[in-house]
Design an enzyme around this catalytic site. Structure first.
Site, PDB file in Angstrom:
ATOM      1  N   TYR A   1       0.835  -1.209   0.000  1.00 56.40           N
ATOM      2  CA  TYR A   1       0.000   0.000   0.000  1.00 56.40           C
ATOM      3  C   TYR A   1       0.873   1.264   0.000  1.00 56.40           C
ATOM      4  CZ  TYR A   1      -4.523   2.284   0.415  1.00 56.40           C
ATOM      5  OH  TYR A   1      -5.648   3.032   0.171  1.00 56.40           O
TER       6      TYR A   1
ATOM      7  N   LYS B   1      -3.439   8.186   2.871  1.00 55.50           N
ATOM      8  CA  LYS B   1      -4.705   7.970   3.584  1.00 55.50           C
ATOM      9  C   LYS B   1      -4.604   8.454   5.040  1.00 55.50           C
ATOM     10  CE  LYS B   1      -7.286   5.932   0.381  1.00 55.50           C
ATOM     11  NZ  LYS B   1      -8.283   6.743  -0.355  1.00 55.50           N
TER      12      LYS B   1
HETATM   13  N1  LIG Z   1     -11.375  -0.907  -3.406  1.00 50.90           N
HETATM   14  C1  LIG Z   1     -10.920  -0.991  -2.159  1.00 50.90           C
HETATM   15  O1  LIG Z   1     -10.555  -2.086  -1.686  1.00 50.90           O
HETATM   16  C2  LIG Z   1     -10.868   0.250  -1.301  1.00 50.90           C
HETATM   17  C3  LIG Z   1     -10.740   0.094   0.090  1.00 50.90           C
HETATM   18  C4  LIG Z   1     -10.696   1.241   0.897  1.00 50.90           C
HETATM   19  C5  LIG Z   1     -10.758   2.495   0.303  1.00 50.90           C
HETATM   20  N2  LIG Z   1     -10.876   2.617  -1.050  1.00 50.90           N
HETATM   21  C6  LIG Z   1     -10.952   3.966  -1.617  1.00 50.90           C
HETATM   22  O2  LIG Z   1     -12.198   4.141  -2.253  1.00 50.90           O
HETATM   23  C7  LIG Z   1     -12.089   5.227  -3.181  1.00 50.90           C
HETATM   24  C8  LIG Z   1     -12.756   4.805  -4.496  1.00 50.90           C
HETATM   25  O3  LIG Z   1     -11.988   3.801  -5.137  1.00 50.90           O
HETATM   26  P1  LIG Z   1     -12.603   2.470  -5.783  1.00 50.90           P
HETATM   27  O4  LIG Z   1     -11.946   1.318  -5.114  1.00 50.90           O
HETATM   28  O5  LIG Z   1     -14.073   2.551  -5.840  1.00 50.90           O
HETATM   29  O6  LIG Z   1     -11.979   2.481  -7.248  1.00 50.90           O
HETATM   30  P2  LIG Z   1     -12.456   3.182  -8.630  1.00 50.90           P
HETATM   31  O7  LIG Z   1     -11.314   2.951  -9.571  1.00 50.90           O
HETATM   32  O8  LIG Z   1     -13.778   2.682  -9.042  1.00 50.90           O
HETATM   33  O9  LIG Z   1     -12.563   4.722  -8.240  1.00 50.90           O
HETATM   34  C9  LIG Z   1     -11.459   5.583  -8.175  1.00 50.90           C
HETATM   35  C10 LIG Z   1     -11.891   6.868  -8.809  1.00 50.90           C
HETATM   36  O10 LIG Z   1     -10.900   7.897  -8.651  1.00 50.90           O
HETATM   37  C11 LIG Z   1     -11.026   8.714  -9.781  1.00 50.90           C
HETATM   38  N3  LIG Z   1      -9.866   9.593  -9.974  1.00 50.90           N
HETATM   39  C12 LIG Z   1      -8.542   9.254  -9.950  1.00 50.90           C
HETATM   40  N4  LIG Z   1      -7.795  10.345 -10.239  1.00 50.90           N
HETATM   41  C13 LIG Z   1      -8.669  11.384 -10.427  1.00 50.90           C
HETATM   42  C14 LIG Z   1      -8.514  12.749 -10.790  1.00 50.90           C
HETATM   43  N5  LIG Z   1      -7.303  13.295 -11.007  1.00 50.90           N
HETATM   44  N6  LIG Z   1      -9.640  13.522 -10.896  1.00 50.90           N
HETATM   45  C15 LIG Z   1     -10.865  12.987 -10.690  1.00 50.90           C
HETATM   46  N7  LIG Z   1     -11.072  11.699 -10.370  1.00 50.90           N
HETATM   47  C16 LIG Z   1      -9.987  10.910 -10.246  1.00 50.90           C
HETATM   48  C17 LIG Z   1     -11.169   7.719 -10.922  1.00 50.90           C
HETATM   49  O11 LIG Z   1     -11.663   8.326 -12.101  1.00 50.90           O
HETATM   50  C18 LIG Z   1     -12.143   6.721 -10.311  1.00 50.90           C
HETATM   51  O12 LIG Z   1     -13.463   7.102 -10.609  1.00 50.90           O
HETATM   52  C19 LIG Z   1     -10.600   5.548  -3.286  1.00 50.90           C
HETATM   53  O13 LIG Z   1     -10.301   6.652  -2.456  1.00 50.90           O
HETATM   54  C20 LIG Z   1      -9.955   4.289  -2.714  1.00 50.90           C
HETATM   55  O14 LIG Z   1      -8.661   4.543  -2.189  1.00 50.90           O
HETATM   56  C21 LIG Z   1     -10.943   1.523  -1.857  1.00 50.90           C
END
Ligand SMILES: NC(=O)c1ccc[n+]([C@@H]2O[C@H](COP(=O)([O-])OP(=O)(O)OC[C@H]3O[C@@H](n4cnc5c(N)ncnc54)[C@H](O)[C@@H]3O)[C@@H](O)[C@H]2O)c1
Length: 268
Positions: free
Chosen positions: A157, A164
């Site tokens: 990570y 984060k």
């Molecule tokens: N998937 C997991 O296991 C998990 C766990 C905990 C937290 N998260 C967090 O959840 C959030 C959403 O991620 P996800 O897992 O749904 O993946 P995802 O890929 O579906 O979403 C990530 C989003 O970030 C957007 N993004 C990235 N750079 C950008 C920019 N410059 N301008 C505008 N948008 C931008 C992308 O377009 C995408 O829509 C993130 O913050 C991620 O760190 C995910």
């Protein structure tokens, strides 16, 4: 299922990429509860995916925004202001780091990727909350997504864990700044979910398995479950909750060691 908890409330969902996105689970829960939604997407390539998803929830307000660009953020909020005037909530489900640095050692992080990860994954939440708060004339609620890698070292990570941690600290500072205006700021620390962003993390399948075998609930979590907790934090159900990081992770964060009955996991 959740009645009309969000009836009469309007808000922006940022970070919808496809129907696997955590933002999608949240959007559906809010829409089911009667919220009116706008969506922002990053870049034209995503527009064709986001348009039909938004339409399926009755939303025609789908706007571009690259959060790395101040002018793009301003343009988004100018459009929202023109369309809505005021708003009640904002969801920030955005994170980014160079995937080449989501493996190997944190100590090898480059300056450029450190700054980019902090900019897109941390500062952007502050930047959008500031603008959203200016439109929350009746109070409001802001939510971001974080991960356990902020608190403890998780494999691969790396710089995202550092980002984060900063994001969670920014939740607390903004909770204080905006509390007097009736605006709450919270984060959900979600368990591992297979999404586009997650696929960039080294050995993600193995991390998912480990969570499944060792979380108290002995499973991972779904976008829908994150959506239900988001509804709690964004609606009146969470009216006294601010500055909080709520773990929606099947309990994984309380575990100190591999469960005695859990199988081991190995790389294929
Ligand atoms: N998937 C997991 O296991 C998990 C766990 C905990 C937290 N998260 C967090 O959840 C959030 C959403 O991620 P996800 O897992 O749904 O993946 P995802 O890929 O579906 O979403 C990530 C989003 O970030 C957007 N993004 C990235 N750079 C950008 C920019 N410059 N301008 C505008 N948008 C931008 C992308 O377009 C995408 O829509 C993130 O913050 C991620 O760190 C995910």
């Amino acid at each position: 299922m959740t009645s009309q908890l969000m009836a009469g409330k309007r808000g922006l969902i940022m970070g919808l990429a496809n129907d696997k996105s955590i933002a999608w689970g949240i959007a559906r829960a809010l829409s089911d509860a009667g919220a009116e939604l706008a969506f922002s997407y990053q870049g034209d390539a995503l527009k064709k995916r986001v348009d039909p998803l938004a339409a399926s929830l009755g939303s025609a307000l789908v706007l571009p925004c690259d959060v790395g660009d101040e002018a793009s953020i301003d343009a988004l909020f100018d459009s929202l202001k023109a369309e809505w005037g005021t708003m009640d909530f904002i969801v920030h489900a955005i994170g980014f780091s160079d995937k080449n640095e989501l493996r190997g050692r944190y100590v090898d992080t480059s300056r450029q990727n450190f700054l980019t990860s902090m900019d897109i994954s941390v500062f952007s939440f502050t930047a959008v909350v500031k603008r959203a708060a200016a439109m929350m004339t009746e109070g409001g609620s802001a939510l971001t997504l974080t991960y356990y890698g902020a608190e403890k070292v998780m494999p691969h990570y790396n710089v995202m864990g550092v980002a984060k941690a900063a994001l969670e600290a920014s939740v607390r500072y903004m909770a204080e700044d905006l509390g007097k205006d009736g605006i709450r700021v919270n984060a959900i620390s979600a368990g591992t979910i297979k999404t586009l962003a997650a696929s960039g993390i080294g050995d993600f399948r193995l991390i998912m398995k480990w969570n499944e075998y060792n979380a108290p609930l002995r499973r991972t979590v779904t976008q829908e479950e994150v959506g239900k907790s988001a509804l709690y934090l964004l609606s009146d159900l969470g009216s006294a909750v601010t500055g909080e990081v709520l773990h929606v992770d099947a309990g994984y964060h309380v575990v100190g060691m591999k469960a005695v009955d859990a199988p081991d996991v190995t790389k294929e």
